[in-house]
Scaffold this motif. Structure first.
Motif, PDB file in Angstrom:
ATOM      1  N   ILE A 144       0.957  -1.062   0.049  1.00 57.58           N
ATOM      2  CA  ILE A 144      -0.017   0.010  -0.103  1.00 57.58           C
ATOM      3  C   ILE A 144       0.868   1.385  -0.065  1.00 57.58           C
ATOM      4  O   ILE A 144       1.582   1.227   0.749  1.00 57.58           O
ATOM      5  N   ALA A 145       0.690   2.063  -1.069  1.00 53.11           N
ATOM      6  CA  ALA A 145       1.220   3.345  -1.013  1.00 53.11           C
ATOM      7  C   ALA A 145       0.641   4.623  -0.190  1.00 53.11           C
ATOM      8  O   ALA A 145      -0.620   4.772  -0.522  1.00 53.11           O
ATOM      9  N   LEU A 146       1.023   5.482   0.597  1.00 52.30           N
ATOM     10  CA  LEU A 146       0.275   6.414   1.137  1.00 52.30           C
ATOM     11  C   LEU A 146       0.915   7.714   0.220  1.00 52.30           C
ATOM     12  O   LEU A 146       1.935   7.868   0.406  1.00 52.30           O
ATOM     13  N   ALA A 147      -0.295   8.090  -0.284  1.00 50.69           N
ATOM     14  CA  ALA A 147      -0.082   9.441  -1.277  1.00 50.69           C
ATOM     15  C   ALA A 147      -0.960  10.485  -0.889  1.00 50.69           C
ATOM     16  O   ALA A 147      -1.993  10.223  -0.361  1.00 50.69           O
ATOM     17  N   GLY A 148      -0.409  11.616  -0.940  1.00 57.13           N
ATOM     18  CA  GLY A 148      -1.147  12.759  -0.568  1.00 57.13           C
ATOM     19  C   GLY A 148      -0.732  14.215  -0.591  1.00 57.13           C
ATOM     20  O   GLY A 148       0.659  14.161  -0.808  1.00 57.13           O
TER      21      GLY A 148
END
Ligand SMILES: Nc1nc2c(ncn2[C@@H]2O[C@H](COP(=O)(O)OP(=O)(O)OP(=O)(O)O)[C@@H](O)[C@H]2O)c(=O)[nH]1
Ligand SMILES: [Mg+2]
Lengths: 659, 75
Positions: A6-10
């Motif tokens: 899972i990649a955390l992007a924001g």
């Protein structure tokens, strides 16, 4: 059991690291300003029978990278094939945050939106139609409060479901109007099959419409012409799509900024009061470090120098341990390591103060307030943040320069950062100031910090005018709302830093103290008086270099050379060197020390310690961040020269006046 | 007029940004697209300015303020 990524992007400052910490139980750095995280970090967690490898990434405004740390995020999301992209968005700045969301969805991988900061959104009375938003985006939207770990089980369930439904997932096609759609159709038609297999063709087409250089390279030798101003139109069209989405699903409060922040800023950013207040804040930071920290430091010092030394001596003598071993433990280890540990409270307070600046949101304001002055030396306000971080430790500060857009600006920022006096140099000032300038310790130490800042500014200007000519890059920075720092988080941050300092004392300083003790007690013939030791020989060899600066004794030469490993070693060494002749240990070496220096030469010594080549940790990070031995070597040498020249001036001028 | 002339409290409509494409793209990504409404939240004596754009606060230095053309919007 399945494992997925899972990649955390924001956007910057949307709470990615806070969520990452909550999910994986780690303690990575969180701060209330844009650009805290500058490298990717991985962590693993288990949820029911699923193992998730979670990656925290630097914040980005768009999938077209602009700075170094943004490129890290884009490369990861695009090339490392995360199974699910977890997009964290700040519910209080929905419009701006959704801009990235659209692009993430277009990338074609399953996206789950975590609507963070719901506590603040509720406080502001923002009404959101979550189902409507989810339907408009074509991906699940889960409200959370990362800070209080609210909504996380639901979020994880949603992520698992999205992962399992991956095969059937089709990204929503946002309608950007006929001109864009015609271009997309043309590109889709001409793209070779091989490219279409790896990437969503619509995404490639939209990125080409934006003139994205990476994607242009990807499709070469094919070329598509979308007109010279198509990137401008694309940004506008995206915001139009978002505007419609929001007007259908969110109340008007969604676009109003935090009113309390405005009221505070009216004072703190007042055109007349802003800078004086900032000066006061900095002064308070140093005042507390010296005075509050000093009270505890004295207690610890007495403990090490008097009690621990005598207990251990008594204990070892009772066990009939060889006298040389007693000397090693008491003079070498307790003297050296203890001399450094004395300053733990001061170091802790520096970090408390810096964390407070970061967590409240004042750090970004400091950059704003200093922009004018930074412009005067050819940099911009953003560069000021790594400078302030340098008061703690130059290593993370130099890494923090990754947020600087312009490559030349960034190099200058890296080269001047070591002049910002880090916590490890502080013990040297306190030690010398308390022996040679009793009563004026604070003023003397403060003067060194100021000198460091002035030197950094002066060299920024010099570098800008000589090595890095060229246009100044503009100051662009988002200001977060003020937030109340969470005492628990603050404690954890400071503890992490102090722990690093303690570990260094227990390993590097400990090792160096032991080595130094041997070097000072032995030569090829065996144990000898200190004046005939290896240490004395080495020191004598280098000492003439420091002669014109007023401290050309072999002891100082040895201290300064070993100080390149870590600057605290200068203190440890001084404690061992001048403490050896006197079994009472560190506490009583003041009188001995004062025979080796005058006030003028002591000050010149402190100036040299402030400015000369930083520790190996900093040299290493400069190598890594500049990716060049040339710049690393340059940085080491020029600082040595600057330190020598400044100490020379201080000593010679000082002798003329006071000598 | 250019954004630098806008007064504190004034709201304007963005018309154009005259700057290298990288900086321009960054500003657009942060929400400063043509037609957007900007309100000046505070401005320093000789330094940068803070504008409200799409519900977030962006600080802009003097160098870029002069390159942003805007027109008046009724408050
Ligand atoms: N009120 C509130 N504050 C939050 C929440 N989540 C995060 N924060 C705060 O928001 C700020 C930014 O959090 P970070 O986790 O550092 O944000 P980030 O997205 O990692 O930021 P960058 O690394 O700079 O991109 C910190 O001050 C957090 O304490 C939340 O749910 N509610
Ligand atoms: Mg982060």
């Amino acid at each position: 059991m399945d494992i997925f990524k899972i990649a955390l992007a924001g956007n910057p400052n949307s709470g990615k690291t806070t969520l990452f910490n909550a999910l994986t139980g780690s303690n990575h750095y969180v701060g209330n300003w844009a650009g805290v995280t500058v490298e990717k970090r991985e962590g693993r967690m288990q949820h029911a029978e699923h193992i998730m490898d979670i990656v925290d990434l630097p914040g980005i405004y768009s999938l077209s990278p602009y700075t170094l740390e943004e490129k890290i995020s884009r490369d990861y999301i695009q090339n490392e094939n995360p199974d699910v992209v977890l997009n964290i968005i700040d519910a209080t700045a929905l419009e701006r945050n959704l801009y990235l969301t659209l692009q993430l969805i277009e990338l074609g991988r399953p996206v789950v939106v975590a609507l963070n900061m719901m506590d603040e959104a509720e406080k502001k009375n923002i009404q959101l139609d979550l189902e409507g938003l989810s339907a408009a985006l074509g991906v699940p939207v889960v409200p959370i409060v990362a800070l209080r770990k609210r909504g996380l089980p639901e979020l994880l369930e949603t992520v698992v479901t999205a992962h399992h439904a991956k095969a059937a997932y089709k990204p929503r096609r946002f309608n950007y109007g006929e001109e864009v759609e015609a271009f997309v159709r043309e590109v889709e038609l001409k793209l070779p099959k091989s490219l279409k297999a790896d990437h969503d063709p619509r995404w490639i087409a939209l990125k080409l419409f934006e003139h994205d250089i990476e994607v242009q390279k990807l499709v070469s030798p094919l070329k598509f012409d979308s007109g010279h101003d198509s990137p401008d139109r694309m940004a506008d069209l995206r915001y139009r799509v978002i505007g419609e989405m929001i007007s259908g699903t969110a109340s008007l409060e969604a676009i109003a900024f935090d009113p309390l922040t405005d009221r505070i800023d009216r004072v703190l950013l007042n055109p007349f009061l802003g800078l004086p207040i900032f000066g006061l804040v900095m002064w308070l930071m140093f005042y507390l470090t010296f005075n509050l920290g000093g009270v505890f430091a004295d207690l610890i010092d007495v403990f090490f120098a008097v009690h621990l030394s005598s207990w251990v001596t008594a204990g070892l003598e009772f066990l009939q341990v060889a006298p040389w071993l007693v000397s090693l433990v008491v003079d070498g280890v307790i003297g050296g390591v203890g001399g450094v540990l004395t300053f733990v409270p001061n170091i802790a307070i520096v970090f408390v103060m810096i964390s407070l600046l970061e967590d409240t949101g004042y750090m970004a304001r400091a950059a704003y307030l200093m922009d004018h002055w930074m412009t005067k030396v050819g940099l911009n306000g953003k560069t000021f943040i790594p400078m302030v971080l340098g008061f703690g430790c130059n290593v993370p500060a130099i890494m923090g320069t990754r947020t600087i857009e312009n490559e030349n600006d960034r190099l200058i920022a890296i080269l001047i950062n070591p002049f910002m006096s880090c916590g490890a140099r502080f013990p040297v000032y306190v030690l010398f100031a308390s022996v040679f300038f009793p009563g004026n310790e604070t003023a003397v130490t403060f003067s060194l910090y100021i000198l460091g800042i002035l030197m950094a500014m002066a060299f920024a200007m010099i570098f800008r005018k000589t090595l890095f000519k060229g246009e100044q890059s503009p100051f662009i920075m988002e200001l977060p709302p003020y937030r109340f720092p969470k005492p628990g988080d603050l404690g954890i941050h400071v503890w992490e830093k102090v722990r690093g300092y303690l570990i260094k004392a227990g390993t590097v300083i400990f090792g160096a103290s032991v080595v130094l003790w041997f070097v000072l007690n032995f030569n090829f013939t065996g144990q000898v008086p200190i004046t005939e030791s290896f240490g004395a020989t080495i020191g004598h060899f280098i000492a003439p270099f420091f002669g014109p600066l007023g401290f050309g004794t072999w002891q100082n030469a040895l201290s300064l050379v070993s100080g390149i490993i870590a600057k605290e070693i200068v203190v440890a060494n001084t404690a061992i060197l001048y403490g050896l002749s006197d079994t009472a240990g560190a506490a009583e070496f003041g009188p001995v020390l004062s025979q080796a220096f005058t006030q003028v030469s002591a000050y010149a010594f402190m100036v040299f310690v402030l400015l000369y080549t930083p520790c190996v940790g900093v040299i290493g990070v400069i190598k890594r961040e500049t990716n060049s031995w040339k710049w690393t070597g340059f940085s080491v040498l020029y600082q040595l020269v600057v330190a020598w020249v400044m100490a020379f001036i201080v000593y010679q001028v000082g002798m003329l006046i006071f000598g | 007029m250019s954004l630098i002339e806008a007064k504190k409290g004034q709201c304007v409509i963005l018309e154009n940004i005259e700057y290298g494409h990288k900086v321009k793209k960054k500003l657009q990504d942060m929400g400063l697209t043509p037609g957007v409404r900007l309100c000046v939240v505070s401005s320093g004596l000789f330094g940068p300015m803070i504008v409200d754009v799409r519900g977030s606060r962006v600080a802009l230095g003097r160098g870029i303020l002069g390159k942003i053309t805007v027109r008046n919007a009724e408050a």
